[in-house]
Design an enzyme around this catalytic site. Structure first.
Site, PDB file in Angstrom:
ATOM      1  CG  ASP A  71      -7.731  10.048  -6.289  1.00 24.82           C
ATOM      2  OD1 ASP A  71      -7.156  10.719  -5.412  1.00 24.82           O
ATOM      3  OD2 ASP A  71      -8.499  10.540  -7.143  1.00 24.82           O
ATOM      4  CG  ASP A 105      -1.798   1.147   1.375  1.00 26.38           C
ATOM      5  OD1 ASP A 105      -1.799   2.009   0.467  1.00 26.38           O
ATOM      6  OD2 ASP A 105      -2.509   1.223   2.392  1.00 26.38           O
ATOM      7  CG  ASN A 143     -10.560  12.564 -10.723  1.00 30.80           C
ATOM      8  OD1 ASN A 143     -10.570  13.765 -10.478  1.00 30.80           O
ATOM      9  ND2 ASN A 143     -11.110  11.663  -9.913  1.00 30.80           N
ATOM     10  CB  SER A 158      -2.984   5.084 -16.818  1.00 27.61           C
ATOM     11  OG  SER A 158      -3.210   6.467 -16.952  1.00 27.61           O
ATOM     12  CB  THR A 159      -1.939   0.049 -14.521  1.00 33.51           C
ATOM     13  OG1 THR A 159      -1.721   0.228 -13.115  1.00 33.51           O
ATOM     14  CG2 THR A 159      -0.746   0.546 -15.300  1.00 33.51           C
ATOM     15  N   GLY A 160      -5.237   0.962 -13.549  1.00 37.87           N
ATOM     16  CA  GLY A 160      -6.435   0.433 -12.890  1.00 37.87           C
ATOM     17  C   GLY A 160      -7.663   0.793 -13.710  1.00 37.87           C
ATOM     18  CB  VAL A 161     -10.379   3.215 -12.920  1.00 38.42           C
ATOM     19  CG1 VAL A 161     -11.583   3.825 -13.612  1.00 38.42           C
ATOM     20  CG2 VAL A 161     -10.807   2.644 -11.577  1.00 38.42           C
ATOM     21  CE1 TYR A 162      -9.623   7.604 -15.174  1.00 39.61           C
ATOM     22  CE2 TYR A 162      -7.512   8.695 -15.330  1.00 39.61           C
ATOM     23  CZ  TYR A 162      -8.842   8.731 -15.000  1.00 39.61           C
ATOM     24  OH  TYR A 162      -9.397   9.889 -14.495  1.00 39.61           O
TER      25      TYR A 162
HETATM   26  N1  AR6 Z   1      -1.245   1.421  -3.190  1.00 39.51           N
HETATM   27  C1  AR6 Z   1      -0.583   1.186  -4.339  1.00 39.51           C
HETATM   28  N2  AR6 Z   1      -1.186   0.919  -5.507  1.00 39.51           N
HETATM   29  C2  AR6 Z   1      -2.540   0.861  -5.497  1.00 39.51           C
HETATM   30  C3  AR6 Z   1      -3.313   1.118  -4.349  1.00 39.51           C
HETATM   31  C4  AR6 Z   1      -2.603   1.397  -3.149  1.00 39.51           C
HETATM   32  N3  AR6 Z   1      -3.236   1.631  -1.989  1.00 39.51           N
HETATM   33  N4  AR6 Z   1      -4.626   0.988  -4.679  1.00 39.51           N
HETATM   34  C5  AR6 Z   1      -4.672   0.687  -5.994  1.00 39.51           C
HETATM   35  N5  AR6 Z   1      -3.422   0.599  -6.492  1.00 39.51           N
HETATM   36  P1  AR6 Z   1      -6.267   3.284 -10.186  1.00 39.51           P
HETATM   37  P2  AR6 Z   1      -5.936   4.886 -12.665  1.00 39.51           P
HETATM   38  C6  AR6 Z   1      -2.980   0.334  -7.887  1.00 39.51           C
HETATM   39  O1  AR6 Z   1      -7.535   2.732 -10.687  1.00 39.51           O
HETATM   40  O2  AR6 Z   1      -6.007   3.664 -13.499  1.00 39.51           O
HETATM   41  C7  AR6 Z   1      -9.505   6.931  -9.493  1.00 39.51           C
HETATM   42  O3  AR6 Z   1     -10.874   6.835  -9.222  1.00 39.51           O
HETATM   43  C8  AR6 Z   1      -3.914  -0.417  -8.792  1.00 39.51           C
HETATM   44  O4  AR6 Z   1      -3.763  -1.821  -8.605  1.00 39.51           O
HETATM   45  O5  AR6 Z   1      -6.196   3.735  -8.766  1.00 39.51           O
HETATM   46  O6  AR6 Z   1      -4.852   5.891 -12.959  1.00 39.51           O
HETATM   47  C9  AR6 Z   1      -9.077   8.345  -9.852  1.00 39.51           C
HETATM   48  O7  AR6 Z   1      -9.827   9.332  -9.161  1.00 39.51           O
HETATM   49  C10 AR6 Z   1      -3.429   0.023 -10.169  1.00 39.51           C
HETATM   50  O8  AR6 Z   1      -2.334  -0.783 -10.605  1.00 39.51           O
HETATM   51  O9  AR6 Z   1      -5.787   4.586 -11.076  1.00 39.51           O
HETATM   52  C11 AR6 Z   1      -9.320   8.390 -11.316  1.00 39.51           C
HETATM   53  O10 AR6 Z   1     -10.660   8.687 -11.614  1.00 39.51           O
HETATM   54  C12 AR6 Z   1      -2.904   1.433  -9.937  1.00 39.51           C
HETATM   55  O11 AR6 Z   1      -2.843   1.596  -8.513  1.00 39.51           O
HETATM   56  C13 AR6 Z   1      -8.991   6.995 -11.779  1.00 39.51           C
HETATM   57  O12 AR6 Z   1      -9.216   6.155 -10.653  1.00 39.51           O
HETATM   58  C14 AR6 Z   1      -3.759   2.540 -10.528  1.00 39.51           C
HETATM   59  O13 AR6 Z   1      -5.133   2.204 -10.464  1.00 39.51           O
HETATM   60  C15 AR6 Z   1      -7.550   6.860 -12.195  1.00 39.51           C
HETATM   61  O14 AR6 Z   1      -7.338   5.588 -12.749  1.00 39.51           O
END
Ligand code: AR6
Length: 165
Positions: free
Chosen positions: A32, A8, A22, A115-119
């Site tokens: 986030d 984390d 975002n 960008s590797t999660g929701v994006y």
């Molecule tokens: N520590 C480290 N990595 C994490 C954690 C954590 N606590 N939680 C998630 N990850 P994402 P995005 C990883 O979706 O794709 C938000 O709603 C996760 O496994 O958090 O850039 C924002 O407000 C993934 O590999 O970010 C935007 O609307 C990575 O963090 C949107 O999501 C990024 O996943 C941004 O999407």
């Protein structure tokens, strides 16, 4: 030095952690949401004064209740297939975050996989961009951490590091 850690990002004792935010900078899900919860409500109050952030750019806030002194928020591109400037925008996220960190005397910094999660950015392609951008800055930081949220992601980063060292 680039260090790959699994865990984390909010728990890391570094000068700055990077948030995959975002354009509003007012919070969301994923990393986030975790950062806003751990930093406390002052982060939202502070970020309201920042006027949002363009995709590929970065803004800095205090870390408030976090162990980290700063949160650097950057906005990654949404993946639309790769032909809409996504690679360059993702690279800009890393470079602009690292430049902002240097301007604030940050010596140690940790990044999530922007960008590797929701994006939806493909993790293998994103890891290559992330590692290459970090490598260009290793001599200007004590430590750059690639913080992965799963062992699979950490394994991918280690593989990319080996291939690109
Ligand atoms: N520590 C480290 N990595 C994490 C954690 C954590 N606590 N939680 C998630 N990850 P994402 P995005 C990883 O979706 O794709 C938000 O709603 C996760 O496994 O958090 O850039 C924002 O407000 C993934 O590999 O970010 C935007 O609307 C990575 O963090 C949107 O999501 C990024 O996943 C941004 O999407």
């Amino acid at each position: 030095m680039i260090e790959v850690v699994c865990g984390d990002i909010t728990a890391l004792e570094v000068d700055a952690i990077v948030n995959a935010a975002n354009n509003s900078l007012l919070g969301g899900g994923g990393v986030d949401g975790a950062i806003h919860r751990a930093a406390g409500p002052q982060l939202l109050t502070f970020n309201r004064t920042l006027g949002g952030c363009k995709t590929g750019k970065a803004k800095i806030s205090p870390g408030f209740r976090l162990p980290a002194r700063y949160v650097i928020s950057t906005v990654g591109p949404v993946w639309h297939g790769g032909e809409q400037g996504e690679p360059e925008l993702l690279r800009s996220c890393y470079v602009n975050s690292l430049e902002l960190a240097l301007a604030n005397n940050v010596c140690s910094i940790a990044f999530p996989g922007i960008s590797t999660g929701v994006y939806g950015y493909p993790k293998d392609q994103a890891a290559v961009i992330a590692i290459r951008a970090m490598q260009a800055y290793t001599d200007r930081f004590k430590k750059i951490i690639a913080c992965c949220f799963s062992e699979a992601d950490a394994a991918l980063y280690r593989e990319v590091l080996q291939e690109h060292s």
